[in-house]
Structures are given as structure tokens and as C-alpha cells.
Design an enzyme around this catalytic site. Structure first.
Site, PDB file in Angstrom:
ATOM      1  CD  GLU A  43      30.695  54.993  74.399  1.00 58.81           C
ATOM      2  OE1 GLU A  43      30.931  56.181  74.546  1.00 58.81           O
ATOM      3  OE2 GLU A  43      29.550  54.507  74.280  1.00 58.81           O
ATOM      4  CB  CYS A  66      35.068  58.024  70.712  1.00 60.25           C
ATOM      5  SG  CYS A  66      33.273  57.953  70.675  1.00 60.25           S
ATOM      6  CG  HIS A 108      36.126  60.636  66.856  1.00 55.81           C
ATOM      7  ND1 HIS A 108      35.896  59.290  66.885  1.00 55.81           N
ATOM      8  CD2 HIS A 108      35.040  61.217  67.420  1.00 55.81           C
ATOM      9  CE1 HIS A 108      34.716  59.064  67.443  1.00 55.81           C
ATOM     10  NE2 HIS A 108      34.175  60.221  67.782  1.00 55.81           N
TER      11      HIS A 108
END
Lengths: 361, 131, 350
Positions: C80, C112, C235
Site C-alpha cells: 500500500e 495490509c 496481522h
């Protein structure tokens, strides 16, 4: 047919903010009576496309100074000046021209120092050196480290600079006409460790002229160009040692042998863009031990060299030949060199190319 | 626009990867993919790709300012002897203060060489970092 | 055909910015970093970007996989923080790695989790026979509005995997599933230099909902239970969330900590969870089963069940380890961070 240096002039190397390429050229020929009677003009200059947006500078200069003789510009990086003298000697020797005006002219102060540094760096290979972050002082620093690792003391390089400043004091056109001391090196800004600003050439604008003729001046002893040679080295990154200046060392040795010339007895102008290079060359020629005693040289860089007289990049070689001409004739700043030979040496980059011109009285 | 996309595109192979020219005439090796041996002038050459590993033989810390160079100053320029025996001069990155030593093992990394900020092209190429 | 991870590589820049320094500079209480589970974050140098870091990770991944550029049929670059807003990074990296011209190559963007989606796309390509091996890269030089909460976490790093046939691989991808909704918890508008986020809204309805949903879906579809997993990697937007989501799923902390890198590395966005996976491939005993769940704002998660194979420990020796890169660190000041990451407003074009 021979080629003789019959006259010339030089402007003080300085930050000539009020003078451009064409103005500098006009000023120097205005002060040079021999420069008027010529049938060819060669302009030596390395940076006009970059610093003045100018292509075909030779023609624009000739038009500006009011001549209608053929002209061209010679560019070979830092050794443009000697390349131009070499070409002038060829034109005269071949009969293509009778009297050639060689005009070295350069503006290096048109932009801030960091831009001038960028332009100067372009004497290296843009794609495989400059883009990779390599610069001339980086190579000089690596060369200096090599010599220091092999026993050469730091004072050898400082000593060169101090001697150049001493020499420049009496030279009217020199940029830095003052002495420096070993002490002053301590506060000198580092360009690339261990190389400092005091190890680097003085950066200024300049213009110098010499006239190369097929005949000597009547009644006086114009020195003759008896040798003009060039050699190309390997890129510094392809050598075993950056400080192996084989093109310069080989060419100087060949010129000396050909003419039976002793550099210690001749009027010599060595290319000292950074103090490490003349030391490396003189060591390569076998003249110096690690203490770097320069005492045996009678007329070594009496101009002050690139270090103190200054280095208007593409014009420098013309300054060198003018200085030798003056030393061998009516004197430079009150000094003369009653030597049989005068030798100018120039190189571009860290010995990417090397050029030598020899005058004989 | 100062940087030329086409100039970089043309030479990107030699910037992105470490090629070595091996001469079939004199046997010497030189960094970069080249049409001709720089030592003997022969065009009987072939090319191999370096592993990218080497030893830092020498280096200098550079303060010399050039256009737009302040972002990456001071920087280290080093002489690297690749495991293939060929020398290459380039920038050494990823180094904290006083960390570099001669004899250190280094490896090739891809980094930015130059960028035409804020809107132009970005040039990438090989630099070195300590292993 | 069964699909596996044939090689992996990571890259963490050496430079670290202390969370305490960020707190002191921007007037946060010094206890905040601990609450976020943050010690420091990695900082890329001024000549690094997502492409250069991704290149390094991919080069190591290809070495571990024993493949050359001729063996790679697709390159997926999840980021990103693309160096170019328009112009693929995948092509830069592919050319610099010597990947052949006949290939798929594209940049994927989903905050992400784009690289996680690249992994699932790769599973599909390899299974179908459209590709023999693919290269999946997650790489980010994450941006944070200076002084924002993200300034404690947004960091730089990369990870890459060569995905191919399971036979002889370092880890078998047993199963995978994705869970995606339209949830505006974090975004960056065109021409905006830094992302915006909805702060507390990034938690419950975004991060936690998607990760829990994807993990449960995976277990439903496979019949695996929480106890069947030896490790779990989620994550890692900060040091706390992964532990919280593990609690919600009934996974004990000790199964999460080995793959938790954010407290000392920061949130490397597309590399975040996958960097944890790379670390486990280097440290977990063969036959260990790993639950991997990515998350990307916007929002979505991919859940994977991955079984480490016998060859992993040997392959781990063939490149730098995540743990070593976490330990090789040099502290930088906020000033150096600002210079490295180009945060200072300068005149350019001179």
C-alpha cells in the site's frame, strides 16, 4: 613543418559573476596582441552545454569577438585544454592552418557549488559511476588511502598543497595568491575521508589563450611544440589500485625518454586536481620516496597548479601551456625557468585520459 | 524532467544485476556486461552473473555535495572484491556510525540511485550492505 | 495438486525508532507504548522503498526455493506504499531478479492484506496448472501522519514466498479461505500523503470481526479445531491486537508469541503477519500446523492452515533469519527517521 607558441594571455581565475563565456573569451584576446592575426580558432571548454545551455561554443565565441575564421570547440573533460593545443599543433604542422588561436574558456560558477560539483562529476561515466554515487573526490580519497596504506605520510599531500600556494603568490592570474600552513589542514572540511577541501583544486572561471604558429616570431626564440601525446587509462574501478595512474606515468616516461628530458630540470606543470595525484605520478615515475621530498625539482608547478592557480576545467590546459611559454620567454610574475624543455601534463578524471605537451626553447 | 526514462530503461540490466564480462582472449574478468574486453579489446567475451557477495576492501566517507545529494549524505563509497574475484566500486548502505571495517563481508542490495522528484522516474540499481 | 511454500525470505531494515521517543516528542504519556505493546519500529533508509525491500526478500525466497527467474510464472506484489502511484512495482522487482518475460506480474492493493490475497491467488494458479511457481511479495514503507497514533507502529519491511507444488516444499498450504466486507476503518484518499483511520472503529468491527470470522470459516470448512494448531499468526497492527484476537478464538498466548514481531519491528503492513509466518518457518518444528490470518482494512482477512515440512530447518539456513534481522538493529532519532522517510518539506527539482 614545425609548430611554435608565439604568444598568449590569461585572465585571473576567479568568480567572474559579471562575465560569461563570450565575455571571458573577448577579455583574454583583447589583452593579447598576437591573438589577432590568426586563421583558425579552437575553443577548449568542458562545460558550456551544462553551465550555459550552449552548443557550438566555438562559433559563438568567434562571432562575438568579431572574427570570421573557422572555429571549433574541443572537449575532452579536464584535459580539453591540452587536447586543443595538440589539435592546433596538428593543424599547423599539416599546413591546414598557419596560425591557430587556442582559447581555453570555462564558467564553473554559474550555479551553486553543489551544481558545479555535479557538472564536474560528469567527467566520470554518468551511467556506471555518477549514478552509482561515485564522485571525483571519492576516487581521490580511495587513492590517498592506498598510498597512505603503503607508507606515504599524510604530510606528503599537505606538503604539495602548501608548496602550490607558495608558488601561486607571485602569479598574477592565480586564484589563491596566499600561503597556507600545515596547521590550516586541521580545520579543512572533509570532502571524502581522508581528503579535505585543501587537497582539492581551486574552482573558478577563467580564460587563457595561446597562439600556435607554423613560424616562430621574427627575432625572438618562440618555443616549439616538440611533443604532443595522449594516453587512455582504464576506468578507476577496473584497476587493481585507483592510484595506479598508468596512463599518466607511462606517457610522461615516454615523453621524457623520447626527448632525453629530465622532469627535475624542465619547467613542469602537473595536473593536481587533488594533491594525491601528482604524488602518485611522481612516485610512479620513481622520483619520490615516502617522505615526498620535492626539493630536486627546479620548476615544478611554478604556477601554483590546479590547487592554487585554479582549475577552470576545460581551460586549464591552455593556462598550463601559456604559463610554460611565459616561464620560458619573458617570465611569469617575475619568475623565469631557464630550462631547455617545458612540459604540461593534464588528465581527466582519475587518469581516465592523460595528455602531455612539451615545448622546447 | 532531468532523468531520462529511456536512458535508464536501456541500461537497467547492468544496474539491476551484477554481471561480469569474462574475456575469451586474455582471460581477464571485468564488472558489467560489456561488448568488448576493456583490458585487451577482444569481443570474444561471455557474461556471468555474480552471486552478489564480496569483501569490502576499502571505503571512504563522502561529504561532497552534488545536486539533490543531501538526502543520502554523508555516504560511504567502497571498493568491493566480489567472490568471483572482480572488483566493483559502489555505495555501501545500511551502516550505522563507525560500523564499517575493511575486510567486512558485504552483499549486493537493490536501492534507489536517483529519482526525479516529485513526479519523475525513479532509477534503481545495485549497492552493497554488510552481510 | 497440493500447494506449498517452496521458499521464503524476509527483510527488516536495521534502523529502529523508539516508541518512547515518539511519545515524548508528540506529548503522549510514556505509558502509551506499553499499552500498544510497542518498543520500537523499523525505519527504511532514504534510498529504500517497497520495491527495493521486496527485491531483497524475494531474492532470498528464490534462493531457498532453489528456483531461478525462469521458474517463476507469476509475480504478485502486495503493497500500500507503491513507489509509483501508477506503474507496477512487480515489474521492477521481476526484472531486477531476472524473472523471465513470459509471466503474470501485478501489484495488489488491499491495505495490509494484499500479499495474503496474493498467496490465495497463487494457490489457485498452481492448483489449476496455470503457473508452476509464483512469487508473492508483501512489502511496505508504511506512512503515518506524524504525531498520529500510527506513528508508533507504521514501519518498513518485506517478506516474500515462492508458492509451488507441495511436494518437497518447506510448508504445505492445507487450506485457505477469505472473508471480505466493505468496512471503512482505514483509508488514504488520492493526493493525501498519509492514511486516515477511524481509530476505535478499526478494532471491533474491522480487525477483530474479520480475523475471527475468517479463522472460524477455515475451521468449519476443514474440520480443524483450535487445538489442532501449534501456532497462530495474525496481522499485527500493534503488539496488543494479535493477543486479544487469540483470546477471542481461545488460542493460548504461547502459540502466538513466537510469530509476533511487531513490538520490535512495528507494523510492516503487507509484511506484518507474513513476517511472523516466515519466522515460524525458521523456528517451528517440522509437522507443526500454523494458523495464519491476515487482515487488511477496508476490510478483509485470509485464513490459512499451513503445515511446516521436514525441509524447512535446512532451508532456513540458506538465508538471513527473521530473528537475526530483528536483533541486528541501530537506533535512530526522530530527526533521522524524518530524513530517511522524506517527512521534511523541502524544495525539490533543483
Amino acid at each position: 613543418m614545425g609548430a611554435y607558441v608565439v604568444g598568449g594571455a590569461a585572465l585571473k581565475i576567479d568568480r567572474h559573476f559579471e562575465l560569461g563565456y563570450k565575455d571571458l573569451a573577448y577579455r583574454v584576446v583583447r589583452d593579447c596582441p598576437e591573438c589577432s592575426d590568426v586563421d583558425y580558432v579552437i575553443v577548449a571548454s568542458a562545460l558550456p552545454e551544462l553551465s550555459a545551455h550552449q552548443v557550438d561554443l566555438g562559433i559563438h565565441v568567434v562571432q562575438w569577438i568579431g572574427r570570421r575564421v573557422p572555429a571549433l570547440r574541443v572537449e575532452s573533460g579536464e584535459s580539453s585544454g591540452l587536447a586543443a593545443v595538440d589539435l592546433a599543433a596538428s593543424l599547423v604542422s599539416s599546413g591546414r592552418a598557419r596560425r591557430v588561436l587556442v582559447l581555453g574558456v570555462e564558467k564553473v560558477t554559474e550555479y551553486p557549488t553543489y551544481t558545479a560539483n555535479y557538472f564536474y562529476s560528469l567527467t566520470l561515466d554518468y551511467e556506471y559511476e555518477v549514478l552509482r554515487g561515485i564522485s571525483p573526490p571519492a576516487y581521490a580519497a580511495l587513492a590517498m588511502k592506498e598510498l597512505m596504506n603503503s607508507g606515504v605520510r599524510r604530510e606528503c599531500f599537505s606538503g604539495w598543497a602548501i608548496r602550490m600556494h607558495e608558488n601561486a603568490v607571485s602569479v598574477p592570474h592565480a586564484m589563491l595568491r596566499f600561503k597556507i600552513s600545515l596547521e590550516s589542514f586541521k580545520d579543512s572540511q572533509v570532502l571524502a575521508e581522508p581528503l579535505t577541501l585543501y587537497d582539492s583544486f581551486a574552482s573558478g572561471d577563467g580564460a587563457a589563450a595561446v597562439v600556435v604558429s607554423s613560424k616562430p616570431n621574427e627575432g625572438d626564440s618562440s618555443p616549439e611544440i616538440v611533443y604532443s601525446g595522449a594516453e587512455v587509462g582504464l576506468p578507476a574501478y577496473l584497476r587493481d589500485r585507483v592510484s595506479d595512474l598508468t596512463a599518466s606515468v607511462g606517457l610522461l616516461r615516454r615523453a621524457a625518454e623520447r626527448l632525453g628530458l629530465d622532469l627535475r630540470r624542465a619547467a613542469v606543470e602537473l595536473h593536481d586536481s587533488y594533491t594525491v595525484y601528482p604524488i602518485a605520478i611522481l612516485k610512479g615515475l620513481g622520483y619520490l620516496d615516502d617522505r615526498c621530498d620535492l626539493g630536486g625539482f627546479e620548476y615544478l608547478n611554478l604556477s601554483g597548479g590546479l590547487k592554487a592557480r585554479g582549475h577552470p576545467v576545460g581551460a586549464t590546459g591552455v593556462y598550463q601551456v601559456y604559463e610554460i611559454f611565459k616561464l620560458m620567454t619573458d617570465g611569469l610574475g617575475g619568475r623565469t625557468a631557464p630550462a631547455e624543455y617545458g612540459l604540461a601534463h593534464s588528465m581527466s578524471g582519475p587518469d581516465n585520459s592523460s595528455r602531455v605537451v612539451v615545448l622546447r626553447r | 524532467m532531468r532523468l531520462s526514462p529511456q536512458q535508464f530503461w536501456r541500461i537497467r540490466e547492468n544496474q539491476y544485476r551484477l554481471f561480469i564480462t569474462v574475456c575469451g582472449s586474455c582471460g581477464r574478468k571485468a564488472i558489467l556486461k560489456r561488448p568488448v574486453c576493456p583490458y585487451c579489446g577482444s569481443d570474444r567475451v561471455h557474461h556471468v552473473e555474480s552471486s552478489g557477495l564480496g569483501v569490502l576492501e576499502s571505503f571512504t566517507k563522502v561529504y561532497y555535495r552534488r545536486n539533490s545529494s543531501e538526502d543520502d549524505l554523508p555516504k560511504f563509497i567502497g571498493v568491493v572484491r566480489l567472490t568471483e574475484g572482480v572488483r566493483v566500486v559502489g555505495e555501501i548502505v545500511g551502516v550505522g556510525a563507525d560500523e564499517l571495517r575493511e575486510g567486512m563481508e558485504v552483499e549486493a542490495v537493490l536501492r534507489r540511485y536517483a529519482s526525479d522528484d516529485p513526479y519523475g522516474v525513479i532509477y534503481y540499481g545495485i549497492k552493497f550492505k554488510p552481510v | 495438486m497440493e500447494v506449498g511454500i517452496r521458499g521464503w525470505g524476509a527483510y527488516i531494515p536495521r534502523f529502529r525508532l523508539s516508541a518512547l521517543e515518539v511519545a515524548a516528542l508528540w506529548g503522549y504519556d510514556g505509558r502509551l507504548p506499553k499499552a500498544l505493546g510497542m518498543v520500537e519500529k523499523s525505519v527504511a533508509e532514504e534510498d529504500e522503498d517497497a520495491a527495493t525491500m521486496g527485491w531483497y526478500a524475494a531474492r532470498v525466497a528464490m534462493r531457498r526455493a532453489g528456483v531461478s527467474g525462469d521458474d517463476i510464472d507469476a509475480v504478485f506484489f502486495g503493497t500500500e506504499s507503491k513507489p509509483y502511484a501508477v506503474k507496477p512495482s512487480a515489474t521492477i522487482v521481476a526484472d531486477a531478479l531476472g524473472v523471465k518475460r513470459r509471466k503474470l506480474a501485478t501489484d495488489l492493493e488491499f491495505a495490509c492484506r494484499a500479499a495474503g490475497e496474493g498467496m490465495r491467488i497463487s494457490v489457485g494458479l498452481v492448483k489449476s496448472g496455470l503457473a508452476r511457481n509464483t512469487l508473492v511479495i508483501g512489502s511496505d514503507t508504511a506512512q503515518a501522519n506524524p504525531g498520529d497514533l500510527l506513528d508508533f507502529t507504521a514501519s518498513s519491511g518485506a517478506v516474500a514466498f515462492v508458492v509451488g507444488p507441495a511436494s518437497g516444499s518447506a510448508a504445505v498450504i492445507e487450506a485457505s479461505v477469505s472473508y471480505v466486507t466493505d468496512t471503512p476503518d482505514f483509508w488514504r484518499r488520492d493526493r493525501s500523503p498519509y492514511p486516515e483511520h477511524a481509530e476505535i472503529f478499526t478494532g471491533e468491527p474491522a480487525y477483530f470481526h474479520h480475523i475471527v470470522s475468517a479463522a472460524k470459516l477455515l475451521m468449519e470448512e476443514t474440520g480443524l479445531r483450535v487445538e489442532d494448531f501449534d501456532y497462530a499468526v495474525f496481522h499485527q497492527p500493534n503488539g496488543r491486537f494479535p493477543l486479544q484476537v487469540a483470546r477471542m478464538l481461545g488460542i493460548p498466548q504461547e502459540k502466538v508469541l513466537p510469530g509476533l514481531v511487531t513490538p520490535h519491528v512495528g507494523n510492516t503492513y503487507n509484511a506484518s503477519a507474513l513476517l511472523g509466518l516466515a519466522k515460524l518457518l525458521e523456528e517451528a518444528r517440522p509437522r507443526s500446523r500454523v494458523l495464519l490470518v491476515t487482515f487488511g482494512s477496508g476490510a478483509g482477512s485470509d485464513a490459512f492452515s499451513i503445515v511446516v515440512q521436514d525441509s524447512a530447518p535446512e532451508l532456513a539456513k540458506m538465508g538471513p533469519r527473521v530473528a537475526d534481522m530483528m536483533n541486528s538493529r541501530v537506533r535512530v532519532s526522530y530527526s533521522e527517521y524524518s530524513k530517511f522517510r522524506g517527512l521534511l518539506l523541502k524544495n525539490v527539482g533543483g
